[in-house]
Scaffold this motif. Structure first.
Motif, PDB file in Angstrom:
ATOM      1  N   THR A 180      -1.027 -24.121  25.104  1.00  0.00           N
ATOM      2  CA  THR A 180      -2.468 -23.874  25.074  1.00  0.00           C
ATOM      3  C   THR A 180      -2.845 -23.238  23.743  1.00  0.00           C
ATOM      4  O   THR A 180      -2.025 -22.589  23.091  1.00  0.00           O
ATOM      5  N   VAL A 181      -4.107 -23.428  23.353  1.00  0.00           N
ATOM      6  CA  VAL A 181      -4.621 -22.804  22.137  1.00  0.00           C
ATOM      7  C   VAL A 181      -6.020 -22.271  22.398  1.00  0.00           C
ATOM      8  O   VAL A 181      -6.705 -22.711  23.325  1.00  0.00           O
ATOM      9  N   VAL A 241       2.079 -20.534  26.262  1.00  0.00           N
ATOM     10  CA  VAL A 241       0.675 -20.132  26.461  1.00  0.00           C
ATOM     11  C   VAL A 241       0.315 -19.074  25.424  1.00  0.00           C
ATOM     12  O   VAL A 241       0.860 -17.965  25.435  1.00  0.00           O
ATOM     13  N   THR A 242      -0.609 -19.407  24.534  1.00  0.00           N
ATOM     14  CA  THR A 242      -0.925 -18.515  23.415  1.00  0.00           C
ATOM     15  C   THR A 242      -1.898 -17.421  23.838  1.00  0.00           C
ATOM     16  O   THR A 242      -3.083 -17.453  23.497  1.00  0.00           O
ATOM     17  N   GLY A 243      -1.362 -16.477  24.584  1.00  0.00           N
ATOM     18  CA  GLY A 243      -2.122 -15.330  25.061  1.00  0.00           C
ATOM     19  C   GLY A 243      -1.674 -14.948  26.465  1.00  0.00           C
ATOM     20  O   GLY A 243      -1.692 -15.781  27.379  1.00  0.00           O
ATOM     21  N   ASP A 271       1.805 -12.133  22.798  1.00  0.00           N
ATOM     22  CA  ASP A 271       1.137 -10.867  22.482  1.00  0.00           C
ATOM     23  C   ASP A 271       1.761  -9.656  23.160  1.00  0.00           C
ATOM     24  O   ASP A 271       1.474  -8.525  22.785  1.00  0.00           O
ATOM     25  N   ASN A 272       2.584  -9.843  24.205  1.00  0.00           N
ATOM     26  CA  ASN A 272       3.194  -8.714  24.922  1.00  0.00           C
ATOM     27  C   ASN A 272       2.140  -7.703  25.370  1.00  0.00           C
ATOM     28  O   ASN A 272       2.270  -6.496  25.140  1.00  0.00           O
ATOM     29  N   GLN A 273       1.098  -8.206  26.016  1.00  0.00           N
ATOM     30  CA  GLN A 273       0.084  -7.337  26.608  1.00  0.00           C
ATOM     31  C   GLN A 273       0.655  -6.652  27.849  1.00  0.00           C
ATOM     32  O   GLN A 273       1.622  -7.126  28.446  1.00  0.00           O
ATOM     33  N   THR A 282       7.655 -13.824  30.516  1.00  0.00           N
ATOM     34  CA  THR A 282       8.338 -13.914  29.228  1.00  0.00           C
ATOM     35  C   THR A 282       7.264 -14.064  28.160  1.00  0.00           C
ATOM     36  O   THR A 282       6.292 -14.794  28.345  1.00  0.00           O
ATOM     37  N   THR A 283       7.425 -13.371  27.041  1.00  0.00           N
ATOM     38  CA  THR A 283       6.359 -13.367  26.047  1.00  0.00           C
ATOM     39  C   THR A 283       6.915 -13.180  24.636  1.00  0.00           C
ATOM     40  O   THR A 283       8.047 -12.723  24.460  1.00  0.00           O
ATOM     41  N   ILE A 284       6.102 -13.557  23.655  1.00  0.00           N
ATOM     42  CA  ILE A 284       6.398 -13.287  22.251  1.00  0.00           C
ATOM     43  C   ILE A 284       5.626 -12.031  21.861  1.00  0.00           C
ATOM     44  O   ILE A 284       4.401 -11.991  21.953  1.00  0.00           O
TER      45      ILE A 284
END
Length: 325
Positions: A180-181, A241-243, A271-273, A282-284
């Motif tokens: 996603t963007v 997923v970008t967010g 974003d590791n919110q 899992t996140t960047i």
């Protein structure tokens, strides 16, 4: 109306001491500072900030150009900026632009008109050449990689970060993944798309345009992805997923529809919110807070040292594996 000379006379100190107290400078004894502040309160003294700005040449304010105030990505960046601004007695002027170039130009004009000492751009649609034209009026910093420019930049390598996420999915056995963007024309999206196509070519997998989902900004957009899947004859087994807010919406809706994660659909966010840790996503980690804090520090140095050149700084990212993959 009270003035500095009257404050000095009543407080029994010099005019320069009053000036140092009013400008929060060090090297004033606690006893003298207290006397000056007490006298200021008694006289109901109000500083003429326009006159102060003319004398010092500084407004002690910076503008933050951002498209959306209520977006988690930009909020985290602003939080990092805000902590450093508070520590250095600087005010923030938040200017929401919704990616309208006319509104972004208004922010740049604030620098030309000396309404602010500098600008931090969190994201923009204005061409970088236009941004560079305003660097003659004061320091500008952008929170994305714009290459070697007249303004500073701080960023992560989105292509490498995206590749790290896809490699994680490949190692888990996935070959069919989409992403996603927020908007297709952003520099970070273009970098991710390039990395995505390269991986597909390495895997000898076809490029499926319908697996790239534009306009995904919040939780509701993430939930709507499952509806899009319903109309696909073949759907991906994994999503980048970008967010994390979008990823949280996708994860929640998948659970409502009985789609197991990661069994039937693996999900990696960005974003590791805080919500990613809560939901086991899992996140960047883009280090957004650190990016915002360092953005202010770089700009603040350039405000104090106008002859210093632009800074281009890359921050390291990290993949945080949790239960969604």
């Amino acid at each position: 109306m009270a003035n500095i000379k009257e404050i000095a006379r009543l407080a029994g100190v010099s005019v320069s001491t009053v000036s140092r107290v009013l400008n929060d400078h060090p090297y004033v004894s606690a006893e003298k500072r207290a006397r000056v502040l007490e006298t200021v309160e008694q006289l109901k003294y109000a500083r003429n900030m326009n006159a102060v700005h003319l004398i010092t040449g500084k407004t002690r304010s910076i503008a933050i150009m951002l498209p959306y105030i209520n977006h988690a990505y930009f909020s985290r960046l602003t939080e990092g900026i805000g902590g450093e601004a508070l520590a250095n007695h600087y005010r923030l002027v938040l200017y929401q632009t919704a990616y309208k170039t006319s509104m972004e130009r208004e922010v740049l004009e604030m620098l030309r008109n000396r309404e602010v000492d500098g600008i931090i751009i969190l994201s923009m649609s204005t061409p970088v050449a236009v941004i560079e034209e305003y660097c003659r009026y004061g320091p500008i910093l952008c929170c994305q990689d714009a290459g070697e420019r007249a303004f500073s930049s701080i960023y992560i390598d989105h292509a490498r970060a995206f590749r790290a996420g896809m490699d994680c999915l490949i190692n888990k056995g996935h070959r069919h993944f989409g992403f996603t963007v927020g908007r297709m024309d952003s520099p970070s999206t273009k970098s991710r798309l390039e990395a995505y196509k390269k991986v597909l070519k390495e895997l000898n997998e076809p490029f499926r345009e319908e697996w790239i989902m534009d306009g995904c900004l919040d939780i509701e957009d993430g939930a709507s992805i499952m509806q899009r899947f319903q109309n696909m004859p073949e759907r991906p087994t994994a999503m980048m997923v970008t967010g994390d807010q979008v990823a949280a919406g996708l994860l929640w809706e998948a659970g409502k529809r009985g789609v197991s994660v990661p069994g039937q659909l693996a999900i990696i966010g960005f974003d590791n919110q805080p919500v990613s840790k809560l939901l086991g996503l899992t996140t960047i980690d883009n280090r957004l807070f650190e990016m915002g804090a360092e953005a202010f520090r770089i700009l603040y140095r350039q405000i104090r040292e106008p002859d210093s050149g632009p800074v281009r700084k890359e921050l390291a990212f990290r993949l945080i594996e949790r239960s969604s993959v």
